[in-house]
Write a protein that holds these residues in place. Structure first.
Motif, PDB file in Angstrom:
ATOM      1  N   ALA A 184      52.643  43.594  38.394  1.00  0.00           N
ATOM      2  CA  ALA A 184      51.398  42.962  37.958  1.00  0.00           C
ATOM      3  C   ALA A 184      51.212  41.676  38.748  1.00  0.00           C
ATOM      4  O   ALA A 184      52.174  40.921  38.952  1.00  0.00           O
ATOM      5  CB  ALA A 184      51.432  42.647  36.461  1.00  0.00           C
ATOM      6  N   GLN A 190      48.689  38.349  38.618  1.00  0.00           N
ATOM      7  CA  GLN A 190      47.685  37.728  37.762  1.00  0.00           C
ATOM      8  C   GLN A 190      46.487  37.226  38.557  1.00  0.00           C
ATOM      9  O   GLN A 190      46.626  36.683  39.658  1.00  0.00           O
ATOM     10  CB  GLN A 190      48.296  36.566  36.983  1.00  0.00           C
ATOM     11  CG  GLN A 190      47.337  35.949  35.954  1.00  0.00           C
ATOM     12  CD  GLN A 190      48.013  34.923  35.068  1.00  0.00           C
ATOM     13  OE1 GLN A 190      49.240  34.834  35.025  1.00  0.00           O
ATOM     14  NE2 GLN A 190      47.217  34.132  34.362  1.00  0.00           N
ATOM     15  N   HIS A 250      45.843  35.383  43.202  1.00  0.00           N
ATOM     16  CA  HIS A 250      46.281  36.713  43.641  1.00  0.00           C
ATOM     17  C   HIS A 250      46.498  36.771  45.158  1.00  0.00           C
ATOM     18  O   HIS A 250      47.149  37.690  45.653  1.00  0.00           O
ATOM     19  CB  HIS A 250      45.292  37.787  43.190  1.00  0.00           C
ATOM     20  CG  HIS A 250      43.943  37.699  43.817  1.00  0.00           C
ATOM     21  ND1 HIS A 250      43.019  36.753  43.454  1.00  0.00           N
ATOM     22  CD2 HIS A 250      43.361  38.443  44.795  1.00  0.00           C
ATOM     23  CE1 HIS A 250      41.924  36.909  44.184  1.00  0.00           C
ATOM     24  NE2 HIS A 250      42.104  37.925  45.004  1.00  0.00           N
ATOM     25  N   GLU A 295      42.258  46.715  37.776  1.00  0.00           N
ATOM     26  CA  GLU A 295      42.400  45.478  37.015  1.00  0.00           C
ATOM     27  C   GLU A 295      42.392  45.803  35.525  1.00  0.00           C
ATOM     28  O   GLU A 295      41.548  46.561  35.041  1.00  0.00           O
ATOM     29  CB  GLU A 295      41.257  44.510  37.336  1.00  0.00           C
ATOM     30  CG  GLU A 295      41.362  43.203  36.555  1.00  0.00           C
ATOM     31  CD  GLU A 295      40.166  42.288  36.760  1.00  0.00           C
ATOM     32  OE1 GLU A 295      39.895  41.473  35.846  1.00  0.00           O
ATOM     33  OE2 GLU A 295      39.520  42.373  37.815  1.00  0.00           O
ATOM     34  N   SER A 304      47.206  42.852  31.182  1.00  0.00           N
ATOM     35  CA  SER A 304      48.659  42.995  31.145  1.00  0.00           C
ATOM     36  C   SER A 304      49.209  41.661  30.646  1.00  0.00           C
ATOM     37  O   SER A 304      49.034  41.329  29.477  1.00  0.00           O
ATOM     38  CB  SER A 304      49.177  43.359  32.537  1.00  0.00           C
ATOM     39  OG  SER A 304      50.557  43.201  32.642  1.00  0.00           O
ATOM     40  N   HIS A 305      49.870  40.898  31.512  1.00  0.00           N
ATOM     41  CA  HIS A 305      50.275  39.548  31.123  1.00  0.00           C
ATOM     42  C   HIS A 305      49.036  38.696  30.828  1.00  0.00           C
ATOM     43  O   HIS A 305      49.025  37.851  29.946  1.00  0.00           O
ATOM     44  CB  HIS A 305      51.084  38.914  32.250  1.00  0.00           C
ATOM     45  CG  HIS A 305      51.535  37.522  31.950  1.00  0.00           C
ATOM     46  ND1 HIS A 305      52.658  37.251  31.204  1.00  0.00           N
ATOM     47  CD2 HIS A 305      51.002  36.316  32.279  1.00  0.00           C
ATOM     48  CE1 HIS A 305      52.790  35.938  31.088  1.00  0.00           C
ATOM     49  NE2 HIS A 305      51.801  35.356  31.733  1.00  0.00           N
ATOM     50  N   CYS A 357      45.099  41.129  35.167  1.00  0.00           N
ATOM     51  CA  CYS A 357      46.012  41.355  36.287  1.00  0.00           C
ATOM     52  C   CYS A 357      45.554  42.518  37.149  1.00  0.00           C
ATOM     53  O   CYS A 357      44.892  43.442  36.658  1.00  0.00           O
ATOM     54  CB  CYS A 357      47.424  41.672  35.783  1.00  0.00           C
ATOM     55  SG  CYS A 357      48.304  40.278  35.048  1.00  0.00           S
ATOM     56  N   HIS A 409      54.345  41.843  30.055  1.00  0.00           N
ATOM     57  CA  HIS A 409      53.113  42.619  29.883  1.00  0.00           C
ATOM     58  C   HIS A 409      52.465  42.339  28.529  1.00  0.00           C
ATOM     59  O   HIS A 409      51.673  43.152  28.041  1.00  0.00           O
ATOM     60  CB  HIS A 409      53.385  44.112  30.042  1.00  0.00           C
ATOM     61  CG  HIS A 409      53.754  44.531  31.427  1.00  0.00           C
ATOM     62  ND1 HIS A 409      52.866  44.465  32.487  1.00  0.00           N
ATOM     63  CD2 HIS A 409      54.923  44.986  31.950  1.00  0.00           C
ATOM     64  CE1 HIS A 409      53.466  44.884  33.595  1.00  0.00           C
ATOM     65  NE2 HIS A 409      54.707  45.197  33.299  1.00  0.00           N
ATOM     66  N   SER A 445      54.358  35.047  38.776  1.00  0.00           N
ATOM     67  CA  SER A 445      55.174  35.673  37.736  1.00  0.00           C
ATOM     68  C   SER A 445      56.600  35.121  37.700  1.00  0.00           C
ATOM     69  O   SER A 445      57.297  35.295  36.699  1.00  0.00           O
ATOM     70  CB  SER A 445      55.199  37.189  37.918  1.00  0.00           C
ATOM     71  OG  SER A 445      55.541  37.560  39.238  1.00  0.00           O
ATOM     72  N   TRP A 478      55.932  32.460  34.978  1.00  0.00           N
ATOM     73  CA  TRP A 478      54.952  32.742  33.924  1.00  0.00           C
ATOM     74  C   TRP A 478      55.332  32.082  32.602  1.00  0.00           C
ATOM     75  O   TRP A 478      54.486  31.510  31.933  1.00  0.00           O
ATOM     76  CB  TRP A 478      54.865  34.254  33.707  1.00  0.00           C
ATOM     77  CG  TRP A 478      53.743  34.904  34.440  1.00  0.00           C
ATOM     78  CD1 TRP A 478      52.666  34.313  35.027  1.00  0.00           C
ATOM     79  CD2 TRP A 478      53.581  36.312  34.665  1.00  0.00           C
ATOM     80  NE1 TRP A 478      51.848  35.256  35.607  1.00  0.00           N
ATOM     81  CE2 TRP A 478      52.384  36.484  35.395  1.00  0.00           C
ATOM     82  CE3 TRP A 478      54.332  37.441  34.324  1.00  0.00           C
ATOM     83  CZ2 TRP A 478      51.914  37.737  35.782  1.00  0.00           C
ATOM     84  CZ3 TRP A 478      53.870  38.687  34.720  1.00  0.00           C
ATOM     85  CH2 TRP A 478      52.680  38.834  35.436  1.00  0.00           C
TER      86      TRP A 478
END
Length: 390
Positions: free
Chosen positions: A44, A46, A57, A85, A88-89, A92, A227, A280, A283
């Motif tokens: 993933a 973000q 990204h 897209e 998720s977190h 993402c 996630h 990540s 995170w």
């Protein structure tokens, strides 16, 4: 949850190095796999609206691969139905092959009893009809994203298409000028993946395993956060996820590791780079403090007088440690280090290198250092920046 007692013990340093390798910061980068390889490796990436040096990204693959062309980054994500897209977190970019494993979340949205935005009668069906006839389309092309200038005041069309996105009937297939571009899932997702056949347990087992692989080693809270799963969801499947129970020196909580990560000691070259605050690797604030002894907090939404490190303070990774922060800005072709925090004099060369490399990547020809939290280090940092500049 019944979990066998851990037989593997890791030192804090071993765990940190496993984390770095799992996140793509230790060892030679897989340049052949490129941006798509990074996405699959992390599971993933973000998205966020803030753009200082670049959008988050774009910063994620840059931090791992170096100066990859920014147009190449966008193309890698969005062409050939490689990614989609979804939530998720956070919002993402996800590898398209994980579409079936988010069926549990799509079902949850379909069964959700209350929403913040009211869906006008008939608008949902009209949006689907228009996408079928004319898509892919942005919300503006569908008829408008907002009713007023307020960011939260969505039009009926925007409410409908976002609801369809959550349900999985519609997919965001790219970002165009930061606007989502929507299309029907039946067109955008390969036939072999376009199903919700997996039950919740299968979905959760897969995502827990993926989180463990992407983290290298993590606690229950770390794995759940990756996630945005609930703790009880992790508990229900972790014993069957393939992850291995371990203890980590100083963590004070049970942990699980990717068995593949335990097979060979993590070795190789460390990256020196600026990190997006949405990377990540960092995170989860408690995890970042536990693994790196580093307190990370995005202050973009903190009132300016209360900021400590700056609007978009980017941690600096060097030698496998977080050694400082830089709050950047751009003025023409100059990268401005508005505020710099250093973890002592030894961090000066690494922070200078990270600044110069980032400047080159975004086509800046100069770097200017303004405020340094330890004023006595400002001259040394400016001198190292000059030395590192081609």
């Amino acid at each position: 949850m019944t979990t066998p007692p851990p037989t593997i013990q890791l030192s804090a340093d071993e765990a940190r190095r496993i984390v770095l390798r799992a996140q793509g910061f230790l060892g030679a980068p897989d340049r052949k796999a490129g941006v798509r390889g990074i996405l699959r490796h992390l599971g993933a990436v973000q998205l966020d609206t803030i753009s200082v040096l670049a959008r988050s990204h774009e910063l994620i693959p840059y931090a791992r691969l170096g100066a990859v062309d920014r147009k190449t980054v966008e193309k890698a994500y969005w062409t050939d139905t490689h990614a989609f897209e979804y939530w998720s977190h956070a919002a993402c970019i996800l590898p398209i092959e994980e579409w079936p494993h988010f069926a549990f979340r799509r079902r949850s949205y379909r069964n959700r009893p209350h929403w913040n935005h009211q869906l006008p009668d008939g608008v949902y069906d009209q949006v689907i009809k228009q996408l079928r006839a004319e898509g892919p389309l942005t919300a503006t092309e569908l008829g408008g994203a907002k009713r007023t200038s307020e960011w939260w005041d969505w039009s009926g069309t925007k409410v409908a298409v976002e609801r369809a996105l959550m349900y999985g009937e519609v997919v965001c297939v790219e970002r165009r000028g930061w606007k989502r571009v929507y299309d029907l899932a039946e067109r955008a997702v390969p036939d072999s993946l376009l199903h919700d056949d997996l039950d919740d347990t299968e979905c959760l087992r897969r995502l827990v395993r993926l989180a463990g692989q992407s983290l290298g080693v993590g606690t229950r809270a770390d794995i759940a956060d990756y996630h945005r799963l609930k703790g009880e969801q992790v508990d229900a499947v972790i014993a069957d996820s393939g992850l291995v129970p371990v203890t980590v020196e100083g963590w004070g909580k049970p942990a699980w590791a990717d068995p593949t990560a335990l097979e060979t000691p993590p070795r190789g070259r460390h990256r020196t780079t600026l990190l997006s605050p949405f990377d990540s690797l960092i995170w989860e604030r408690a995890r970042t403090e536990r693994v790196f002894g580093f307190t990370h907090r995005l202050e973009a939404y903190v009132p300016k007088p209360k900021r400590v490190y700056g609007y978009f303070a980017m941690p600096v990774l060097a030698g496998g440690h977080l050694v400082g922060r830089v709050d950047p800005a751009r003025e023409g072709r100059t990268l401005v280090a508005k505020q710099v925090t250093l973890d002592g004099p030894k961090a000066v060369p690494a922070v200078a290198q990270a600044l110069v490399e980032a400047a080159s990547w975004v086509n800046c020809t100069d770097v200017r250092v303004e405020k340094v939290a330890a004023p006595e280090l400002r001259e040394a940092l400016a001198r190292e920046v000059t030395r590192a500049t081609p």
